[in-house]
Motif scaffolding. Sequence first.
Motif, PDB file in Angstrom:
ATOM      1  N   ALA A  56       4.826   1.718  -9.829  1.00 59.27           N
ATOM      2  CA  ALA A  56       4.620   2.822 -10.760  1.00 59.27           C
ATOM      3  C   ALA A  56       3.254   3.486 -10.599  1.00 59.27           C
ATOM      4  CB  ALA A  56       4.777   2.326 -12.192  1.00 59.27           C
ATOM      5  N   GLY A  57       2.445   3.001  -9.655  1.00 62.26           N
ATOM      6  CA  GLY A  57       1.143   3.605  -9.412  1.00 62.26           C
ATOM      7  C   GLY A  57       0.024   3.094 -10.283  1.00 62.26           C
ATOM      8  N   ARG A  58       0.238   1.986 -10.969  1.00 58.78           N
ATOM      9  CA  ARG A  58      -0.802   1.439 -11.831  1.00 58.78           C
ATOM     10  C   ARG A  58      -1.836   0.642 -11.030  1.00 58.78           C
ATOM     11  NH1 ARG A  58       0.666   0.478 -16.991  1.00 58.78           N
ATOM     12  NH2 ARG A  58      -1.507  -0.145 -17.270  1.00 58.78           N
ATOM     13  N   VAL A  59      -1.517   0.285  -9.815  1.00 61.14           N
ATOM     14  CA  VAL A  59      -2.447  -0.391  -8.908  1.00 61.14           C
ATOM     15  C   VAL A  59      -2.708   0.576  -7.763  1.00 61.14           C
ATOM     16  CG1 VAL A  59      -2.845  -2.380  -7.411  1.00 61.14           C
ATOM     17  CG2 VAL A  59      -1.575  -2.656  -9.558  1.00 61.14           C
ATOM     18  N   ARG A  60      -3.939   1.022  -7.639  1.00 62.38           N
ATOM     19  CA  ARG A  60      -4.237   2.140  -6.750  1.00 62.38           C
ATOM     20  C   ARG A  60      -5.078   1.700  -5.554  1.00 62.38           C
ATOM     21  NH1 ARG A  60      -5.265   6.560 -11.627  1.00 62.38           N
ATOM     22  NH2 ARG A  60      -3.180   6.286 -12.515  1.00 62.38           N
ATOM     23  N   ALA A  61      -4.833   2.360  -4.438  1.00 55.59           N
ATOM     24  CA  ALA A  61      -5.451   1.978  -3.171  1.00 55.59           C
ATOM     25  C   ALA A  61      -6.415   3.058  -2.705  1.00 55.59           C
ATOM     26  CB  ALA A  61      -4.368   1.754  -2.117  1.00 55.59           C
ATOM     27  N   HIS A  62      -7.389   2.640  -1.881  1.00 56.80           N
ATOM     28  CA  HIS A  62      -8.272   3.615  -1.255  1.00 56.80           C
ATOM     29  C   HIS A  62      -8.271   3.483   0.271  1.00 56.80           C
ATOM     30  CE1 HIS A  62     -11.043   0.107  -1.575  1.00 56.80           C
ATOM     31  NE2 HIS A  62     -11.527   0.574  -0.447  1.00 56.80           N
ATOM     32  N   GLU A  63      -7.451   2.565   0.802  1.00 55.60           N
ATOM     33  CA  GLU A  63      -7.342   2.402   2.256  1.00 55.60           C
ATOM     34  C   GLU A  63      -5.906   2.646   2.696  1.00 55.60           C
ATOM     35  OE1 GLU A  63      -8.741  -1.358   3.594  1.00 55.60           O
ATOM     36  OE2 GLU A  63     -10.772  -1.100   2.787  1.00 55.60           O
ATOM     37  N   ALA A  64      -5.760   3.144   3.916  1.00 48.99           N
ATOM     38  CA  ALA A  64      -4.433   3.352   4.485  1.00 48.99           C
ATOM     39  C   ALA A  64      -3.859   2.014   4.940  1.00 48.99           C
ATOM     40  CB  ALA A  64      -4.507   4.323   5.658  1.00 48.99           C
ATOM     41  N   VAL A  65      -2.540   1.941   5.027  1.00 51.55           N
ATOM     42  CA  VAL A  65      -1.845   0.734   5.476  1.00 51.55           C
ATOM     43  C   VAL A  65      -1.240   0.998   6.844  1.00 51.55           C
ATOM     44  CG1 VAL A  65       0.098  -0.812   5.027  1.00 51.55           C
ATOM     45  CG2 VAL A  65      -1.367  -0.074   3.143  1.00 51.55           C
ATOM     46  N   ASP A  66      -1.537   0.119   7.779  1.00 54.87           N
ATOM     47  CA  ASP A  66      -1.005   0.264   9.132  1.00 54.87           C
ATOM     48  C   ASP A  66       0.418  -0.294   9.178  1.00 54.87           C
ATOM     49  OD1 ASP A  66      -0.727  -1.398  11.986  1.00 54.87           O
ATOM     50  OD2 ASP A  66      -1.539   0.635  12.174  1.00 54.87           O
ATOM     51  N   PRO A  67       1.424   0.495   9.589  1.00 58.17           N
ATOM     52  CA  PRO A  67       2.818   0.025   9.550  1.00 58.17           C
ATOM     53  C   PRO A  67       3.065  -1.232  10.380  1.00 58.17           C
ATOM     54  CG  PRO A  67       2.733   2.411   9.834  1.00 58.17           C
ATOM     55  CD  PRO A  67       1.328   1.913   9.988  1.00 58.17           C
ATOM     56  N   MET A  68       2.456  -1.325  11.564  1.00 58.80           N
ATOM     57  CA  MET A  68       2.670  -2.500  12.411  1.00 58.80           C
ATOM     58  C   MET A  68       2.063  -3.751  11.778  1.00 58.80           C
ATOM     59  SD  MET A  68       2.150  -0.971  16.257  1.00 58.80           S
ATOM     60  CE  MET A  68       2.546  -2.563  16.971  1.00 58.80           C
ATOM     61  N   ARG A  69       0.893  -3.592  11.186  1.00 60.01           N
ATOM     62  CA  ARG A  69       0.267  -4.734  10.516  1.00 60.01           C
ATOM     63  C   ARG A  69       1.085  -5.157   9.305  1.00 60.01           C
ATOM     64  NH1 ARG A  69      -6.015  -4.535   8.486  1.00 60.01           N
ATOM     65  NH2 ARG A  69      -6.184  -6.663   7.708  1.00 60.01           N
ATOM     66  N   LEU A  70       1.665  -4.192   8.614  1.00 60.95           N
ATOM     67  CA  LEU A  70       2.510  -4.507   7.467  1.00 60.95           C
ATOM     68  C   LEU A  70       3.735  -5.292   7.896  1.00 60.95           C
ATOM     69  CD1 LEU A  70       3.389  -4.275   4.526  1.00 60.95           C
ATOM     70  CD2 LEU A  70       4.278  -1.999   5.041  1.00 60.95           C
ATOM     71  N   GLU A 306     -12.368   7.402  -7.825  1.00 64.69           N
ATOM     72  CA  GLU A 306     -11.989   8.815  -7.792  1.00 64.69           C
ATOM     73  C   GLU A 306     -11.102   9.120  -6.586  1.00 64.69           C
ATOM     74  OE1 GLU A 306     -15.680  10.872  -7.837  1.00 64.69           O
ATOM     75  OE2 GLU A 306     -16.205  10.242  -9.878  1.00 64.69           O
ATOM     76  N   ILE A 307     -11.428   8.521  -5.446  1.00 62.02           N
ATOM     77  CA  ILE A 307     -10.606   8.721  -4.249  1.00 62.02           C
ATOM     78  C   ILE A 307      -9.208   8.154  -4.466  1.00 62.02           C
ATOM     79  CG2 ILE A 307     -10.333   7.916  -1.863  1.00 62.02           C
ATOM     80  CD1 ILE A 307     -13.423   8.201  -1.637  1.00 62.02           C
ATOM     81  N   SER A 308      -9.136   6.958  -5.046  1.00 60.04           N
ATOM     82  CA  SER A 308      -7.834   6.349  -5.326  1.00 60.04           C
ATOM     83  C   SER A 308      -7.027   7.194  -6.306  1.00 60.04           C
ATOM     84  CB  SER A 308      -8.036   4.938  -5.889  1.00 60.04           C
ATOM     85  OG  SER A 308      -8.745   4.114  -4.993  1.00 60.04           O
ATOM     86  N   ASP A 309      -7.677   7.687  -7.368  1.00 60.09           N
ATOM     87  CA  ASP A 309      -6.981   8.502  -8.368  1.00 60.09           C
ATOM     88  C   ASP A 309      -6.445   9.791  -7.762  1.00 60.09           C
ATOM     89  OD1 ASP A 309      -7.506   6.633 -10.316  1.00 60.09           O
ATOM     90  OD2 ASP A 309      -9.268   7.682 -11.115  1.00 60.09           O
ATOM     91  N   ALA A 310      -7.142  10.315  -6.746  1.00 60.69           N
ATOM     92  CA  ALA A 310      -6.718  11.562  -6.103  1.00 60.69           C
ATOM     93  C   ALA A 310      -5.675  11.334  -5.023  1.00 60.69           C
ATOM     94  CB  ALA A 310      -7.927  12.276  -5.509  1.00 60.69           C
ATOM     95  N   GLY A 311      -5.335  10.062  -4.741  1.00 60.12           N
ATOM     96  CA  GLY A 311      -4.353   9.764  -3.710  1.00 60.12           C
ATOM     97  C   GLY A 311      -4.885   9.895  -2.303  1.00 60.12           C
ATOM     98  N   GLU A 312      -6.218   9.890  -2.139  1.00 62.51           N
ATOM     99  CA  GLU A 312      -6.820   9.971  -0.811  1.00 62.51           C
ATOM    100  C   GLU A 312      -7.093   8.564  -0.277  1.00 62.51           C
ATOM    101  OE1 GLU A 312      -9.426  13.854  -0.358  1.00 62.51           O
ATOM    102  OE2 GLU A 312     -10.244  12.560  -1.934  1.00 62.51           O
ATOM    103  N   VAL A 313      -7.440   8.491   1.009  1.00 62.25           N
ATOM    104  CA  VAL A 313      -7.809   7.205   1.611  1.00 62.25           C
ATOM    105  C   VAL A 313      -9.126   7.383   2.353  1.00 62.25           C
ATOM    106  CG1 VAL A 313      -5.469   6.312   1.821  1.00 62.25           C
ATOM    107  CG2 VAL A 313      -6.397   7.690   3.679  1.00 62.25           C
ATOM    108  N   THR A 314      -9.926   6.340   2.326  1.00 64.66           N
ATOM    109  CA  THR A 314     -11.209   6.370   3.009  1.00 64.66           C
ATOM    110  C   THR A 314     -11.016   6.196   4.511  1.00 64.66           C
ATOM    111  OG1 THR A 314     -11.471   3.986   2.705  1.00 64.66           O
ATOM    112  CG2 THR A 314     -12.413   5.429   1.010  1.00 64.66           C
ATOM    113  N   PRO A 315     -12.020   6.569   5.316  1.00 60.33           N
ATOM    114  CA  PRO A 315     -11.944   6.278   6.757  1.00 60.33           C
ATOM    115  C   PRO A 315     -11.882   4.773   6.988  1.00 60.33           C
ATOM    116  CG  PRO A 315     -13.703   7.850   6.273  1.00 60.33           C
ATOM    117  CD  PRO A 315     -13.238   7.307   4.958  1.00 60.33           C
ATOM    118  N   PRO A 316     -11.336   4.351   8.124  1.00 62.32           N
ATOM    119  CA  PRO A 316     -11.307   2.909   8.427  1.00 62.32           C
ATOM    120  C   PRO A 316     -12.714   2.320   8.420  1.00 62.32           C
ATOM    121  CG  PRO A 316      -9.926   4.130   9.967  1.00 62.32           C
ATOM    122  CD  PRO A 316     -10.687   5.155   9.185  1.00 62.32           C
TER     123      PRO A 316
END
Length: 333
Positions: A56-70, A306-316
């Motif tokens: 539901a978006g209550r836990v928010r991320a600031h990093e991208a997820v790599d599909p192969m690592r997932l 703020e980045i997480s709330d905006a749906g953005e991700v930080t650089p690696p």
Amino acid sequence: MTESQDDSGVDLYGVAPDLQHYDAAPPALYVYRQTRADGEAYTGVVCDVAVHAIAAGRVRAHEAVDPMRLEALLWHHARSKAAPALVMLLHRAGPVYAQAVAETQTGEPVVDFDGPGGYWQTVWRVPDSWTAALADELGGTELYIADGHHRTAAALEEWRRAGEPPSAGLLCLVHPIDGLSLSAFHRRISGPIEPEQLLGLLDGRLAVRLASGPSSLPVGSMNLYVGSRWYDVDLPADRPPGVAGLDVSILQSVVLDRLPPAPPGRIRTVDTVPAAEPLDVLVTRCDIDRGALFTLAPPPPEALFEISDAGEVTPPKATYFEPKPAAGIFLRR
């Protein structure tokens, strides 16, 4: 206990927990404190976070997820019996959290021993008188991932593949916003690179001053080592919001994306180096290959919120939170 998990929570050595060493307990919250030898302590609350709350978006991320690592993590979870690595979360702590954590630590701990990495490990069971109020307060606030983006994404995918069971939970350690140590990753440019070329990229864009050595780093400034000299670099005070305004993003766009090519027969690389790496080692590498080093300050945690709330991700490799919780103390049944 095991320290064998890597940053994804994967058990590198196949260390399975011995169930005889775990005490069965009714549903409860726990206060978990890690204390360094110098007395610095990091304290949070261990709890289950409902996976449907993540969806539901209550836990928010600031990093991208790599599909192969997932996918590798999903494969590992299906075959491993290792104790889980706790996902580290941050939140804006309310009054109940502060009071419950403080009062709980006045009681007798259920776990108390000298653990790995130079941290003393102490755990208390939150008294029943605080449990409901604390769970309600935590359940009413947004949670932000500090460490465990891939583990969180794996729990969400496993939940979906299982038909979205309402009871599914993810074992987490929740800290207040300032409850962890936040470090940056530096950037080292392989040589050879001419100092005049590199300083020319900064000219007119960033303020550069010759320095006697590395200085303390507030947000908005960097140190540069090139040509056996140190420089202080000031970033623009007027910067865009979100990811584009991070120090590491400005460095990337102004310098790293515009680096001159390596000489024939050489390859230009930009390495991300943890801030814990000794500076004298990095300086020696630059002196040997005539490379360069930019040292950065970590962004304030509020910027990550703020980045997480905006749906953005930080650089690696933009941030690094510590200490990591020890795996194996808690086991979800």
